[in-house]
Design an enzyme around this catalytic site. Structure first.
Site, PDB file in Angstrom:
ATOM      1  N   SER A 123      -0.446  -8.129  -9.574  1.00 33.22           N
ATOM      2  CA  SER A 123      -1.683  -8.456  -9.184  1.00 33.22           C
ATOM      3  C   SER A 123      -2.386  -9.696  -9.913  1.00 33.22           C
ATOM      4  O   SER A 123      -2.572  -9.387 -11.158  1.00 33.22           O
ATOM      5  CB  SER A 123      -2.765  -7.358  -9.007  1.00 33.22           C
ATOM      6  OG  SER A 123      -4.006  -7.788  -8.482  1.00 33.22           O
ATOM      7  N   LYS A 159       0.427 -10.032  -5.588  1.00 33.27           N
ATOM      8  CA  LYS A 159      -0.734  -9.937  -4.765  1.00 33.27           C
ATOM      9  C   LYS A 159      -1.864 -11.004  -5.308  1.00 33.27           C
ATOM     10  O   LYS A 159      -1.528 -10.992  -6.630  1.00 33.27           O
ATOM     11  CB  LYS A 159      -1.141  -8.468  -5.052  1.00 33.27           C
ATOM     12  CG  LYS A 159      -2.773  -8.317  -4.725  1.00 33.27           C
ATOM     13  CD  LYS A 159      -3.093  -6.940  -4.757  1.00 33.27           C
ATOM     14  CE  LYS A 159      -4.232  -6.487  -5.387  1.00 33.27           C
ATOM     15  NZ  LYS A 159      -4.798  -5.003  -5.192  1.00 33.27           N
ATOM     16  N   LYS A 196      -5.745 -12.356  -5.350  1.00 26.99           N
ATOM     17  CA  LYS A 196      -6.927 -12.509  -4.944  1.00 26.99           C
ATOM     18  C   LYS A 196      -7.751 -13.324  -4.031  1.00 26.99           C
ATOM     19  O   LYS A 196      -7.388 -14.686  -4.505  1.00 26.99           O
ATOM     20  CB  LYS A 196      -8.133 -12.309  -6.267  1.00 26.99           C
ATOM     21  CG  LYS A 196      -7.429 -11.045  -7.152  1.00 26.99           C
ATOM     22  CD  LYS A 196      -7.867  -9.807  -6.611  1.00 26.99           C
ATOM     23  CE  LYS A 196      -7.595  -8.784  -7.718  1.00 26.99           C
ATOM     24  NZ  LYS A 196      -8.146  -7.006  -6.820  1.00 26.99           N
ATOM     25  N   ASP A 241      -5.991  -9.848  -1.779  1.00 31.19           N
ATOM     26  CA  ASP A 241      -6.832  -8.749  -1.793  1.00 31.19           C
ATOM     27  C   ASP A 241      -8.110  -9.485  -1.947  1.00 31.19           C
ATOM     28  O   ASP A 241      -8.619 -10.101  -2.913  1.00 31.19           O
ATOM     29  CB  ASP A 241      -6.617  -7.893  -3.278  1.00 31.19           C
ATOM     30  CG  ASP A 241      -7.466  -6.854  -3.312  1.00 31.19           C
ATOM     31  OD1 ASP A 241      -8.533  -6.671  -2.510  1.00 31.19           O
ATOM     32  OD2 ASP A 241      -7.530  -6.157  -4.327  1.00 31.19           O
ATOM     33  N   GLU A 269      -6.095  -6.693   2.055  1.00 29.69           N
ATOM     34  CA  GLU A 269      -6.520  -5.792   1.513  1.00 29.69           C
ATOM     35  C   GLU A 269      -7.855  -5.525   1.337  1.00 29.69           C
ATOM     36  O   GLU A 269      -8.699  -6.831   1.023  1.00 29.69           O
ATOM     37  CB  GLU A 269      -5.854  -5.431   0.077  1.00 29.69           C
ATOM     38  CG  GLU A 269      -6.455  -4.116  -0.541  1.00 29.69           C
ATOM     39  CD  GLU A 269      -5.801  -3.857  -1.801  1.00 29.69           C
ATOM     40  OE1 GLU A 269      -4.958  -4.861  -2.455  1.00 29.69           O
ATOM     41  OE2 GLU A 269      -6.238  -3.011  -2.653  1.00 29.69           O
ATOM     42  N   ASP A 326      -8.677  -0.055   0.441  1.00 40.06           N
ATOM     43  CA  ASP A 326      -8.766   0.361  -0.740  1.00 40.06           C
ATOM     44  C   ASP A 326      -9.906   1.086  -1.087  1.00 40.06           C
ATOM     45  O   ASP A 326     -10.499   2.362  -0.797  1.00 40.06           O
ATOM     46  CB  ASP A 326      -8.469  -0.778  -1.891  1.00 40.06           C
ATOM     47  CG  ASP A 326      -8.750  -0.354  -3.361  1.00 40.06           C
ATOM     48  OD1 ASP A 326      -8.950   0.690  -3.696  1.00 40.06           O
ATOM     49  OD2 ASP A 326      -8.712  -1.426  -4.106  1.00 40.06           O
ATOM     50  N   LYS A 334      -5.599   5.396  -5.222  1.00 41.60           N
ATOM     51  CA  LYS A 334      -5.797   5.095  -6.527  1.00 41.60           C
ATOM     52  C   LYS A 334      -6.411   6.411  -7.047  1.00 41.60           C
ATOM     53  O   LYS A 334      -7.605   7.105  -6.189  1.00 41.60           O
ATOM     54  CB  LYS A 334      -6.919   4.200  -6.884  1.00 41.60           C
ATOM     55  CG  LYS A 334      -6.340   2.657  -6.915  1.00 41.60           C
ATOM     56  CD  LYS A 334      -7.658   1.704  -7.059  1.00 41.60           C
ATOM     57  CE  LYS A 334      -7.156   0.323  -6.748  1.00 41.60           C
ATOM     58  NZ  LYS A 334      -8.271  -0.609  -6.785  1.00 41.60           N
ATOM     59  N   GLY A 353      -3.981  -0.238  -8.745  1.00 35.71           N
ATOM     60  CA  GLY A 353      -3.913  -0.202 -10.366  1.00 35.71           C
ATOM     61  C   GLY A 353      -5.434  -0.376 -10.775  1.00 35.71           C
ATOM     62  O   GLY A 353      -6.235  -1.172  -9.861  1.00 35.71           O
TER      63      GLY A 353
END
Ligand code: NPG
Length: 379
Positions: free
Chosen positions: A145, A171, A173, A198, A223, A248, A272, A300
């Protein structure tokens, strides 16, 4: 092995220690809600039956991802959770989870304590945590990520480096202003890589057209685009997108997971343990999704090797079919707290530890070096 070890059994909690640690990150990690230069976390150590178990509380110093912080978790642990287990006979992990469930909220504090008991009970049974949880894999595919970067050039450079290292999915952001054009630039450079975005709740339903513009880039998923505890508007958004949504922040329990799937709020779930109150609830969400054929992956929170080892064990369950945010120790820290550290294998996987419990040795000297606050509790 003595029979009692194989059977497992009650244990009396002799002592609990809490430590706040501060671990400098190799490089700052930026999301739509903020920038972290060092990872602050709480380590929980539970002593029982001549054994010790370790857990990590993933709350951050500041709120942003969630309302929990190091300070709130410390308070909840020392005021409610630790007194409820100290000196008591604990027959199983379910008992610890039930004690936690009496609190409303504070899942990260609960998960950290529960994790220490999972480590303890698995050690007592002489089994690796992965197998104790029902895991079936000896290595797990992992992704990376990447936080928000100053510009596309830096981002493309980072992606290239991680692909060369062997990470299996990327991934990135996103946030308003750093989305469609940025993803287009990535796709021009890397047309085929498994890629996802994400948003950490940076959008509203009014941005639906902008998010729908991401459909053409073949993302594995988007996400958590909308509000951090929303299910309804995600369902409205999912109906307008071809790209699967993954939730998430909005999934706090197996009940939320069921509601999200029934409502059509997402097609994939990020699990998570810290967000859902512990490994037990995490496994319940896994079981629900697995039974319904819904893919899950392990998220994570920049964990140290202690939290990472528990996540890796979780990700060895059969329904974790997508690479998780579980990168090697050296992606985050110059020096991890465990031996051996997690190392990326040439096939883009992490090996699931095979020793009892977490299966990694906690390096106490290193823990001491990063500890900024410590308290021990005895009956
Ligand atoms: O590899 O551990 C990792 C980082 C994965 O992006 C990641 N975590 O939004 O899920 C997230 C984000 C995060 C990090 C959230 C730290 C909260 C704290």
């Amino acid at each position: 092995m003595p029979e009692i070890l194989l059977e497992g059994g009650s244990m009396i909690v002799e002592r609990v220690e809490l430590r706040v640690i501060q671990m400098p990150l190799k490089e700052p990690f930026e999301t739509s809600f903020g920038r972290e230069h060092q990872r602050e976390a709480i380590l929980v150590t539970v002593y029982a039956d001549g054994l010790e178990g370790w857990g990590e509380v993933v709350a951050s110093r500041d709120f942003g991802y969630s309302y929990e912080t190091t300070e709130t978790a410390w308070y909840v642990l020392r005021t409610f959770l630790i007194p409820a287990v100290l000196g008591r006979e604990i027959p199983d992990v379910e008992t610890v989870a039930r004690i936690g469930e009496r609190l409303r909220g504070h899942p990260m504090a609960r998960a950290g304590l529960e994790a220490a008991f999972w480590d303890l009970f698995a050690r007592q049974a002489g089994m690796p945590l992965a197998r104790y949880l029902g895991g079936v894999r000896d290595r797990i595919p992992v992704g990376v990520s990447i936080g928000l970067q100053p510009g596309d050039a830096e981002l493309l450079e980072k992606i290239r480096g991680y692909l060369e290292e062997g990470y299996r999915r990327i991934k990135v952001k996103i946030k308003p202003g750093r989305d469609v054009e940025m993803i287009a630039a990535i796709r021009r450079a890397f047309p085929e890589i498994p890629l996802m975005a994400d948003a950490n709740s940076a959008y509203t339903l009014e941005d639906a057209d902008r998010l729908a513009a991401l459909d053409e880039f073949g993302l594995m998923m988007i996400e958590q685009p909308l509000h951090w505890d929303d299910l309804y508007e995600h369902a409205l958004l999912q109906a307008r997108l071809r790209t699967p949504l993954c939730l998430d922040e909005s999934i706090h329990s197996v009940r939320h997971a069921r509601a999200a799937l029934e409502l059509g709020s997402c097609r994939i779930i990020n699990i998570k343990p810290g967000r859902v109150g512990g490994l037990l609830e995490a496994r319940r969400i896994h079981d629900l999704c697995h039974a319904r054929g819904v893919p899950v992956w392990c998220g994570g929170m920049l964990e140290t090797g202690i939290g990472r080892a528990a996540n890796v064990a979780l990700a060895s369950l059969p329904g974790f079919t997508l690479p998780g945010d579980l990168s090697a120790s050296d992606r985050y820290y110059h020096e991890d707290l465990i031996d051996p550290p997690f190392v990326l294998q040439p096939d883009g996987t992490l090996a699931v530890p095979t020793g009892p419990g977490l299966g990694v040795a906690v390096d106490r000297r290193r823990v001491d070096r990063v500890t900024v606050r410590m308290e021990a509790f005895r009956p």
